[in-house]
Design a protein around this motif. Structure first.
Motif, PDB file in Angstrom:
ATOM      1  N   ARG A  13       0.839  -1.193   0.000  1.00 50.44           N
ATOM      2  CA  ARG A  13       0.000   0.000   0.000  1.00 50.44           C
ATOM      3  C   ARG A  13       0.883   1.256   0.000  1.00 50.44           C
ATOM      4  NH1 ARG A  13      -5.513  -0.581   1.227  1.00 50.44           N
ATOM      5  NH2 ARG A  13      -6.141  -2.752   1.579  1.00 50.44           N
ATOM      6  N   ARG A  14       1.953   1.247   0.793  1.00 54.09           N
ATOM      7  CA  ARG A  14       2.835   2.431   0.845  1.00 54.09           C
ATOM      8  C   ARG A  14       3.525   2.658  -0.494  1.00 54.09           C
ATOM      9  NH1 ARG A  14       4.670   1.333   7.053  1.00 54.09           N
ATOM     10  NH2 ARG A  14       2.828   2.348   7.933  1.00 54.09           N
ATOM     11  N   ALA A  15       3.894   1.578  -1.174  1.00 60.57           N
ATOM     12  CA  ALA A  15       4.525   1.717  -2.492  1.00 60.57           C
ATOM     13  C   ALA A  15       3.532   2.333  -3.486  1.00 60.57           C
ATOM     14  CB  ALA A  15       5.019   0.359  -2.979  1.00 60.57           C
ATOM     15  N   LEU A  16       2.281   1.899  -3.415  1.00 61.03           N
ATOM     16  CA  LEU A  16       1.259   2.466  -4.296  1.00 61.03           C
ATOM     17  C   LEU A  16       1.038   3.940  -3.993  1.00 61.03           C
ATOM     18  CD1 LEU A  16      -1.268  -0.535  -4.188  1.00 61.03           C
ATOM     19  CD2 LEU A  16       0.005   0.216  -6.217  1.00 61.03           C
ATOM     20  N   VAL A  17       1.075   4.303  -2.708  1.00 60.97           N
ATOM     21  CA  VAL A  17       0.921   5.707  -2.307  1.00 60.97           C
ATOM     22  C   VAL A  17       2.051   6.547  -2.919  1.00 60.97           C
ATOM     23  CG1 VAL A  17       1.060   7.301  -0.335  1.00 60.97           C
ATOM     24  CG2 VAL A  17      -0.352   5.238  -0.194  1.00 60.97           C
ATOM     25  N   PHE A  43      -5.310  -1.236  -3.101  1.00 67.14           N
ATOM     26  CA  PHE A  43      -5.332  -2.570  -2.472  1.00 67.14           C
ATOM     27  C   PHE A  43      -4.046  -3.284  -2.882  1.00 67.14           C
ATOM     28  CE2 PHE A  43      -6.620  -4.688  -6.431  1.00 67.14           C
ATOM     29  CZ  PHE A  43      -7.284  -3.665  -7.109  1.00 67.14           C
ATOM     30  N   PRO A  44      -3.569  -4.216  -2.032  1.00 65.40           N
ATOM     31  CA  PRO A  44      -2.228  -4.781  -2.250  1.00 65.40           C
ATOM     32  C   PRO A  44      -2.042  -5.446  -3.608  1.00 65.40           C
ATOM     33  CG  PRO A  44      -3.054  -5.413  -0.093  1.00 65.40           C
ATOM     34  CD  PRO A  44      -4.170  -4.684  -0.770  1.00 65.40           C
ATOM     35  N   ALA A  45      -3.106  -6.045  -4.145  1.00 71.37           N
ATOM     36  CA  ALA A  45      -2.961  -6.778  -5.412  1.00 71.37           C
ATOM     37  C   ALA A  45      -3.041  -5.860  -6.632  1.00 71.37           C
ATOM     38  CB  ALA A  45      -4.020  -7.874  -5.505  1.00 71.37           C
ATOM     39  N   LEU A  46      -3.234  -4.554  -6.426  1.00 69.22           N
ATOM     40  CA  LEU A  46      -3.248  -3.615  -7.558  1.00 69.22           C
ATOM     41  C   LEU A  46      -1.846  -3.603  -8.183  1.00 69.22           C
ATOM     42  CD1 LEU A  46      -4.816  -1.342  -9.123  1.00 69.22           C
ATOM     43  CD2 LEU A  46      -3.921   0.262  -7.422  1.00 69.22           C
ATOM     44  N   THR A  47      -1.762  -3.906  -9.483  1.00 72.42           N
ATOM     45  CA  THR A  47      -0.455  -3.964 -10.153  1.00 72.42           C
ATOM     46  C   THR A  47      -0.017  -2.556 -10.569  1.00 72.42           C
ATOM     47  OG1 THR A  47      -1.460  -4.238 -12.328  1.00 72.42           O
ATOM     48  CG2 THR A  47      -0.979  -6.262 -11.087  1.00 72.42           C
ATOM     49  N   ASP A  48       1.274  -2.407 -10.789  1.00 75.15           N
ATOM     50  CA  ASP A  48       1.782  -1.122 -11.289  1.00 75.15           C
ATOM     51  C   ASP A  48       1.099  -0.759 -12.608  1.00 75.15           C
ATOM     52  OD1 ASP A  48       3.432  -1.149  -9.125  1.00 75.15           O
ATOM     53  OD2 ASP A  48       5.328  -1.185 -10.251  1.00 75.15           O
ATOM     54  N   VAL A  79      -5.013   3.715 -14.131  1.00 77.91           N
ATOM     55  CA  VAL A  79      -5.847   4.600 -13.297  1.00 77.91           C
ATOM     56  C   VAL A  79      -5.350   6.033 -13.424  1.00 77.91           C
ATOM     57  CG1 VAL A  79      -6.500   5.173 -10.914  1.00 77.91           C
ATOM     58  CG2 VAL A  79      -6.419   2.763 -11.636  1.00 77.91           C
ATOM     59  N   ILE A  80      -4.035   6.205 -13.316  1.00 79.16           N
ATOM     60  CA  ILE A  80      -3.436   7.543 -13.345  1.00 79.16           C
ATOM     61  C   ILE A  80      -3.634   8.204 -14.716  1.00 79.16           C
ATOM     62  CG2 ILE A  80      -1.225   8.781 -13.251  1.00 79.16           C
ATOM     63  CD1 ILE A  80      -0.389   6.487 -11.155  1.00 79.16           C
ATOM     64  N   GLU A  81      -3.391   7.437 -15.780  1.00 79.37           N
ATOM     65  CA  GLU A  81      -3.573   7.983 -17.141  1.00 79.37           C
ATOM     66  C   GLU A  81      -5.023   8.384 -17.385  1.00 79.37           C
ATOM     67  OE1 GLU A  81      -2.247   4.859 -19.762  1.00 79.37           O
ATOM     68  OE2 GLU A  81      -0.245   4.928 -18.825  1.00 79.37           O
ATOM     69  N   THR A  82      -5.943   7.534 -16.920  1.00 78.48           N
ATOM     70  CA  THR A  82      -7.367   7.837 -17.109  1.00 78.48           C
ATOM     71  C   THR A  82      -7.733   9.122 -16.374  1.00 78.48           C
ATOM     72  OG1 THR A  82      -7.756   5.453 -17.197  1.00 78.48           O
ATOM     73  CG2 THR A  82      -9.683   6.845 -16.957  1.00 78.48           C
ATOM     74  N   LEU A  83      -7.250   9.240 -15.134  1.00 82.32           N
ATOM     75  CA  LEU A  83      -7.530  10.440 -14.339  1.00 82.32           C
ATOM     76  C   LEU A  83      -6.931  11.677 -15.012  1.00 82.32           C
ATOM     77  CD1 LEU A  83      -8.639  11.655 -11.651  1.00 82.32           C
ATOM     78  CD2 LEU A  83      -6.340  11.260 -10.692  1.00 82.32           C
TER      79      LEU A  83
END
Ligand code: PLP
Length: 391
Positions: free
Chosen positions: A276-280, A371-376, A382-386
């Motif tokens: 989760r911290r890596a995703l943050v 969530f932990p299973a969210l891949t890079d 998600v980021i590109e769409t946003l």
């Protein structure tokens, strides 16, 4: 042949459980054992929670909603009393007061953490006549980051209220150098093990406390107010078969199936939080140049468990961005609709405008997938769409 027409549309939830073969095996072993409920797994899960938080006592139950209810009962909340909580939370944070026949009021949040503001709490206490002071204050660790518990504890000692922390989002986080739930500042902290939370038991919750007395009461309220402990009985025991009902409790017990899943999940809590911290860190870096307010980051006093990654966009574009994300298969969510604006609470006299900071935050709020299973790769999508929607 191009696969795009045939491949299913990508769907990314905002949160979801992470279940391994070991989790499945742990539950299956209980199914084949002598006890499906209230066997050896519940106390073993409670021991895991004590070890993870440093709290002296843990009481596992069938949901965080139940945990909040028995915590309020153990603190003696009843008719004529007041419970104050944050408007920026799930309705359960407030409903627990109503279950006990108490009245509920709110303290507005601060603009950076979206947590209950300790300054506003102090001002409200100052402005409220003593007979309407709260018996219980429920700060919520929004998104996994603790509220300003040190300041709230000082007010609790000055005004004589209990601190019941709704840490549903926060198991695995830290505050002032200790695990969330360690009990330095809160009288009781509550966790949720719903599938979107940090670790799951399908449905489930727990209360932690350093008070043996409160733990004993919560154990009673969890199971009908019935005890087999002779120390808690009125008069003499009739014999080894005997139990006594000494208070009016409920059936809020966790099953051994759920507890076994919880024990298995707790083995991976550090890995969950690390991911989760890596995703943050990836969200923080990628959203830097976008017109959004990101959640406040970790610092020396507070390391969030990062249940959520909530952002705030301009209120005027929120609906368009939300719908655009959903249309692209990114199942964003909104946390939270301010509790006092719910019809049930408005019937008690609350109105829009009562807690403006929670309402201002809500008007722009969007929770991105976390969530932990969210891949890079999925996170990049998600980021590109946003970014596309905000361009
Ligand atoms: C999820 C949640 C609850 C309720 O948890 P359950 O285990 O579903 O009862 C309570 N408070 C907050 C802040 C939550 O996020």
């Amino acid at each position: 042949m191009s696969g795009s027409a045939l491949s299913p549309k990508r769907v990314i939830p905002y949160g979801r459980q992470d279940i391994t073969d070991d989790d499945v095996a742990a539950v299956e072993a209980v199914l084949r054992s002598d006890f499906l409920t209230t066997g050896p797994m519940v106390p073993a899960f409670e021991a895991e929670i004590r070890a993870a938080t440093g709290a002296d006592h843990a009481v596992a139950v069938n949901s965080a909603t139940s945990a909040l209810h028995i915590a309020c009962l153990a603190l003696g909340l009843g008719p004529g009393d007041w419970l104050w909580t944050s408007p920026n939370s799930f309705v359960a944070s407030a409903n627990c007061g109503l279950y006990c026949g108490a009245k509920v009021d709110f303290v507005d949040v601060g603009p950076a953490t979206w947590n209950m503001c300790a300054v506003k709490l102090a001002e409200k206490l100052e402005a409220t006549p003593a007979e309407k002071h709260p018996k219980v204050v429920v700060p919520v660790a929004f998104g996994g980051r603790c509220a300003d518990l040190a300041a709230i504890r000082i007010l609790a000692d000055r005004y004589g209220f209990f601190v019941l922390e709704d840490a549903s989002h926060a198991i695995g986080g830290e505050y002032m150098g200790r695990a969330v739930g360690a009990g330095t500042y809160a009288d009781i902290s509550v966790f949720s093990f719903h599938p979107v939370k940090i670790v799951t038991t399908a449905e489930g919750g727990a209360c932690v406390t350093n008070s043996a007395k409160l733990a004993e009461k919560m154990q009673l309220y969890r199971s009908h107010g019935v005890t087999r402990d002779e120390r808690l009985m009125r008069g003499e025991s009739d014999g080894p078969w005997y139990y006594q009902q000494v208070d009016l409790g409920l059936n809020y017990r966790m099953t051994d199936l759920q507890a076994a899943l919880g024990i298995s999940q707790m083995k991976r809590i550090s890995a969950f939080i690390k991911r989760r911290r890596a995703l943050v860190a990836r969200y923080d870096a990628a959203l830097l140049d976008l017109p959004v307010q990101c959640p406040v980051g970790d610092d020396d006093s507070s390391q969030s468990a990062w249940h959520l990654y909530p952002i705030m966009v301009e209120a005027s574009v929120r609906r368009r961005v939300f719908e655009g994300m959903r249309a692209a298969g990114v199942l964003v969510n909104v946390h939270y609709i301010p509790i006092h604006t719910q019809p049930y609470y408005r019937e008690m006299g609350f109105q829009p405008g009562d807690f403006p900071e929670a309402e201002r935050y809500y008007a722009g709020a969007i929770s991105l997938p976390m969530f932990p299973a969210l891949t890079d790769t999925d996170q990049d999508y998600v980021i590109e769409t946003l970014a596309g929607l905000l361009a």
